[in-house]
Design a protein around this motif. Sequence first.
Motif, PDB file in Angstrom:
ATOM      1  N   PRO A 186      45.286 -91.307  41.108  1.00 23.72           N
ATOM      2  CA  PRO A 186      44.704 -89.977  40.933  1.00 23.72           C
ATOM      3  C   PRO A 186      43.304 -90.064  40.335  1.00 23.72           C
ATOM      4  O   PRO A 186      43.069 -90.804  39.381  1.00 23.72           O
ATOM      5  N   GLY A 187      42.383 -89.303  40.911  1.00 26.84           N
ATOM      6  CA  GLY A 187      41.009 -89.323  40.439  1.00 26.84           C
ATOM      7  C   GLY A 187      40.146 -90.362  41.113  1.00 26.84           C
ATOM      8  O   GLY A 187      38.931 -90.394  40.916  1.00 26.84           O
ATOM      9  N   SER A 230      38.235 -90.416  47.294  1.00 26.10           N
ATOM     10  CA  SER A 230      36.988 -89.769  47.677  1.00 26.10           C
ATOM     11  C   SER A 230      37.050 -89.330  49.136  1.00 26.10           C
ATOM     12  O   SER A 230      37.999 -89.639  49.864  1.00 26.10           O
ATOM     13  N   SER A 275      44.989 -85.415  34.295  1.00 28.70           N
ATOM     14  CA  SER A 275      44.299 -84.266  34.878  1.00 28.70           C
ATOM     15  C   SER A 275      43.338 -84.682  35.991  1.00 28.70           C
ATOM     16  O   SER A 275      42.841 -83.830  36.744  1.00 28.70           O
ATOM     17  N   ALA A 276      43.079 -86.005  36.122  1.00 26.97           N
ATOM     18  CA  ALA A 276      42.227 -86.479  37.221  1.00 26.97           C
ATOM     19  C   ALA A 276      42.832 -86.126  38.575  1.00 26.97           C
ATOM     20  O   ALA A 276      42.119 -86.059  39.579  1.00 26.97           O
ATOM     21  N   ASP A 310      43.777 -83.319  39.441  1.00 29.30           N
ATOM     22  CA  ASP A 310      43.213 -82.029  39.867  1.00 29.30           C
ATOM     23  C   ASP A 310      42.044 -82.237  40.819  1.00 29.30           C
ATOM     24  O   ASP A 310      41.896 -81.517  41.820  1.00 29.30           O
ATOM     25  N   VAL A 311      41.204 -83.233  40.509  1.00 28.13           N
ATOM     26  CA  VAL A 311      40.062 -83.533  41.368  1.00 28.13           C
ATOM     27  C   VAL A 311      40.540 -84.055  42.720  1.00 28.13           C
ATOM     28  O   VAL A 311      40.054 -83.650  43.786  1.00 28.13           O
ATOM     29  N   THR A 312      41.508 -84.974  42.678  1.00 23.63           N
ATOM     30  CA  THR A 312      42.055 -85.523  43.924  1.00 23.63           C
ATOM     31  C   THR A 312      42.670 -84.422  44.781  1.00 23.63           C
ATOM     32  O   THR A 312      42.517 -84.408  46.006  1.00 23.63           O
ATOM     33  N   HIS A 313      43.359 -83.490  44.126  1.00 28.16           N
ATOM     34  CA  HIS A 313      43.992 -82.378  44.844  1.00 28.16           C
ATOM     35  C   HIS A 313      42.943 -81.559  45.581  1.00 28.16           C
ATOM     36  O   HIS A 313      43.141 -81.133  46.735  1.00 28.16           O
ATOM     37  N   MET A 314      41.806 -81.338  44.947  1.00 28.46           N
ATOM     38  CA  MET A 314      40.721 -80.585  45.577  1.00 28.46           C
ATOM     39  C   MET A 314      40.145 -81.348  46.769  1.00 28.46           C
ATOM     40  O   MET A 314      39.880 -80.777  47.832  1.00 28.46           O
ATOM     41  N   ILE A 315      39.963 -82.655  46.608  1.00 28.70           N
ATOM     42  CA  ILE A 315      39.388 -83.469  47.692  1.00 28.70           C
ATOM     43  C   ILE A 315      40.335 -83.517  48.888  1.00 28.70           C
ATOM     44  O   ILE A 315      39.905 -83.455  50.046  1.00 28.70           O
ATOM     45  N   TYR A 342      51.354 -80.091  43.183  1.00 27.65           N
ATOM     46  CA  TYR A 342      50.291 -80.746  43.947  1.00 27.65           C
ATOM     47  C   TYR A 342      50.663 -80.943  45.411  1.00 27.65           C
ATOM     48  O   TYR A 342      49.869 -81.460  46.182  1.00 27.65           O
TER      49      TYR A 342
END
Length: 313
Positions: free
Chosen positions: A100-101, A104, A141-142, A144-149, A183
């Motif tokens: 996670p995090g 890319s 919480s990283a 969250d970024v992966t979920h968005m990507i 997620y």
Amino acid sequence: MDKRNLLLYIDIPFCPVHCKHCGKIACAPSSDLRYAYAQALRKEIAASADSLPDYEISAVYIGGGIPGHMMDEELGELLKDLSSWYNIAPDAEITLKVHPGMVSVETLNACRRGHVTRLSMEYVTHNSFEYEMLGRFLSPSAMDVTHMILGGSRLDLSFDIIAGLPGQTRTSLLESIKKVLSYGASHLSLYPFVLTPGTELAEEYAAKQGSAVIENPRKRIPDPEEVAAWLADVKDYLTSQDFTEYLPGRFALSGKECRYFMLESGGCESLAFGLGAESAFDGVRSKNTSSLKKYLQYSDQPEKIICHMEPIL
């Protein structure tokens, strides 16, 4: 004539930080080393391909350390070229382990080139105190970024959760389960926590054995009986969310079971490539060297990098 099922496992040992509880081989992912390792993998994989005309690859698992830390371009090209070396089934399941995090847009492009169908998230826990006890390098919480990507990605998502971590409670374990479902998890693997001898965490606990520090609720390792009770509650909760335990510790929504795990549990033959990789093929279990220097030097001669062989009984 029907071809025989075969599993491929590709071991990529890169991790930015060697977690305190982990006993696996891990290397810092410098650019030069990642490139050299990618080339060595290509040589080993290609060297073994010609002798397998009667096999079809049903599932591929790219694991080891965290393969997502390999260069995306090199990883994508390696996976894309698998079909030129092996007979890959049209519907083959291809799983890539990631952190996670550390996913890319370039990682997703590599997945598309390599026909990856599943991402396996090395999530472990949602609780920050439990995370810190293991010495992991990014906050939960990283994700969250992966979920968005990931956005509208069609990749199936699997999450690895560890039960029985130092400081863990029934409540924190269930919170981790609920978080990964939010997620979009369609598959979960629940692993028991093991204090592996020789690891940094094992040495830390051995040094403090019998001290008041171990009684600290945030550091206490739960008893197996406690963990068993928690897991019963987790199973009930997942069942209420339409998950089924199709193998011990493996939960999935209908149609989202991991084919690699299912075939492996059924005794399907497997070929494994990479540092320390273990194969089970043609009645023999073999293991590659854990010496990175030797692996890089002799990967094009697979017989030279095998360090152990024994019959499968």
